[in-house]
Design an enzyme around this catalytic site. Sequence first.
Site, PDB file in Angstrom:
ATOM      1  N   LYS A 132       0.830  -1.213   0.000  1.00 44.11           N
ATOM      2  CA  LYS A 132       0.000   0.000   0.000  1.00 44.11           C
ATOM      3  C   LYS A 132       0.865   1.263   0.000  1.00 44.11           C
ATOM      4  CE  LYS A 132      -4.504  -0.916   0.628  1.00 44.11           C
ATOM      5  NZ  LYS A 132      -5.595  -0.267  -0.076  1.00 44.11           N
ATOM      6  N   LYS A 217     -10.785  -0.963   5.667  1.00 47.91           N
ATOM      7  CA  LYS A 217     -11.936  -0.636   6.524  1.00 47.91           C
ATOM      8  C   LYS A 217     -13.100  -1.607   6.313  1.00 47.91           C
ATOM      9  CE  LYS A 217     -15.350   1.672   3.984  1.00 47.91           C
ATOM     10  NZ  LYS A 217     -14.871   1.304   2.695  1.00 47.91           N
ATOM     11  N   LYS A 280     -14.886  -5.446  -0.412  1.00 48.31           N
ATOM     12  CA  LYS A 280     -16.247  -5.282   0.115  1.00 48.31           C
ATOM     13  C   LYS A 280     -17.021  -6.596  -0.007  1.00 48.31           C
ATOM     14  CE  LYS A 280     -16.327  -0.528  -1.478  1.00 48.31           C
ATOM     15  NZ  LYS A 280     -15.538   0.003  -0.372  1.00 48.31           N
TER      16      LYS A 280
HETATM   17  P1  ADP Z   1     -14.673   3.277  -0.557  1.00 51.14           P
HETATM   18  O1  ADP Z   1     -13.914   4.516  -0.234  1.00 51.14           O
HETATM   19  O2  ADP Z   1     -16.128   3.428  -0.355  1.00 51.14           O
HETATM   20  O3  ADP Z   1     -14.092   2.033   0.068  1.00 51.14           O
HETATM   21  P2  ADP Z   1     -13.581   2.285  -3.097  1.00 51.14           P
HETATM   22  O4  ADP Z   1     -13.139   3.224  -4.181  1.00 51.14           O
HETATM   23  O5  ADP Z   1     -12.553   1.541  -2.337  1.00 51.14           O
HETATM   24  O6  ADP Z   1     -14.545   3.138  -2.145  1.00 51.14           O
HETATM   25  O7  ADP Z   1     -14.581   1.220  -3.746  1.00 51.14           O
HETATM   26  C1  ADP Z   1     -15.753   1.594  -4.431  1.00 51.14           C
HETATM   27  C2  ADP Z   1     -15.527   1.674  -5.940  1.00 51.14           C
HETATM   28  O8  ADP Z   1     -15.274   0.393  -6.498  1.00 51.14           O
HETATM   29  C3  ADP Z   1     -16.725   2.137  -6.727  1.00 51.14           C
HETATM   30  O9  ADP Z   1     -16.864   3.519  -6.711  1.00 51.14           O
HETATM   31  C4  ADP Z   1     -16.427   1.605  -8.139  1.00 51.14           C
HETATM   32  O10 ADP Z   1     -15.777   2.580  -8.916  1.00 51.14           O
HETATM   33  C5  ADP Z   1     -15.425   0.476  -7.901  1.00 51.14           C
HETATM   34  N1  ADP Z   1     -15.807  -0.865  -8.368  1.00 51.14           N
HETATM   35  C6  ADP Z   1     -14.881  -1.819  -8.675  1.00 51.14           C
HETATM   36  N2  ADP Z   1     -15.458  -2.952  -9.064  1.00 51.14           N
HETATM   37  C7  ADP Z   1     -16.812  -2.740  -9.016  1.00 51.14           C
HETATM   38  C8  ADP Z   1     -17.939  -3.556  -9.304  1.00 51.14           C
HETATM   39  N3  ADP Z   1     -17.803  -4.809  -9.711  1.00 51.14           N
HETATM   40  N4  ADP Z   1     -19.180  -3.021  -9.135  1.00 51.14           N
HETATM   41  C9  ADP Z   1     -19.306  -1.753  -8.719  1.00 51.14           C
HETATM   42  N5  ADP Z   1     -18.281  -0.929  -8.433  1.00 51.14           N
HETATM   43  C10 ADP Z   1     -17.018  -1.411  -8.575  1.00 51.14           C
HETATM   44 MG    MG Z   2     -12.083   1.257  -0.277  1.00 47.45          MG
END
Ligand code: ADP
Ligand code: MG
Length: 304
Positions: A132, A217, A280
């Site tokens: 990271k 997180k 997630k």
């Molecule tokens: P957070 O700060 O909420 O953790 P992240 O940027 O880490 O946000 O993760 C959310 C992002 O993941 C979304 O905004 C989207 O651009 C991206 N993303 C990647 N793969 C997918 C997917 N399969 N479906 C929807 N969004 C996705």
């Molecule tokens: Mg994230």
Amino acid sequence: MEKKVAVVAIGGNSLIKDKAHQSCQDQYQAAKETAKHIVSMIRDGWEVVVGHGNGPQVGFLLQKAELAEKTIGMAMSPLDVCGAQSQGQIGYMLAQNLQNELKVNGIAKTVACVLEQTVVDRDDPAFTHPTKPIGGFMTEAEAKAKASAEGWAVIEDAGRGWRRVVASPLPQEIVELEAIQTLVDAGIVTISVGGGGIPVIRNEEGALKGVAAVIDKDFGSSLLARQLHADLLVISTAVEKVAIHFGTPEQQWLDKMTLAEAKAYLEEGQHFKSGSMAPKIQACIWFLEAGGKRSEDHTAKPAH
Ligand code: ADP
Ligand code: MG
């Protein structure tokens, strides 16, 4: 009546909308919006525990510390201390907005923010391969000097300069779990596991010590949801829905998926981007496998 407990992990975008809205005032406004959504869940009878990201905030704190070291010779703040600072500032903004929003809605509930440490395994393989990037860019000479003086792992980042990299180990234990559980049992709206928690390790005697690492997180909130035996885990982020074949012409938005489908899609590899959606989905899988009833992953409006 049985309490219904929801852990709501709010994404970075719930606090920083975009590059033009990064000030404390902007973050406060975003926290206000988020607080409205959370209070609507509380109005519906949920006991809510709020987790949150801290990536940009901890990045800013680290860069301030680096500048202070360069300009006024102030000793650099360690990353775990920056994590603690970020939990304080974000927790404050969320707590105050939740308090104000609860009052507007005539809900007599108290809000508390618990500074939280998350134990990681000191032998986690992530420590041997830190990935990271954190903090500001450096010249090669600066990076190499830090590597030898402070033991930093550094990489050359896609032609843009050199950066420090740290490990992202898996969360194992919520140190303040009993305190959080006690607050939830008492009906107090609790904010905790900010940024996945302040990463700490235990030594042979069991004593805690901060480490330079970052915890996802989504994983930290999932662990908390499992340990609290929560009924619902919500991960709010910038997209309305989860898609399969994300970012390709075959992209397809999903309203629902079963645990088996989520596991199959995650295994296929191409659907959820690593570092954003994949953690997630993994966080939800771990929650559901541990007996959680439902996981939701959607934009800042938690439906249930
Ligand atoms: P957070 O700060 O909420 O953790 P992240 O940027 O880490 O946000 O993760 C959310 C992002 O993941 C979304 O905004 C989207 O651009 C991206 N993303 C990647 N793969 C997918 C997917 N399969 N479906 C929807 N969004 C996705
Ligand atoms: Mg994230």
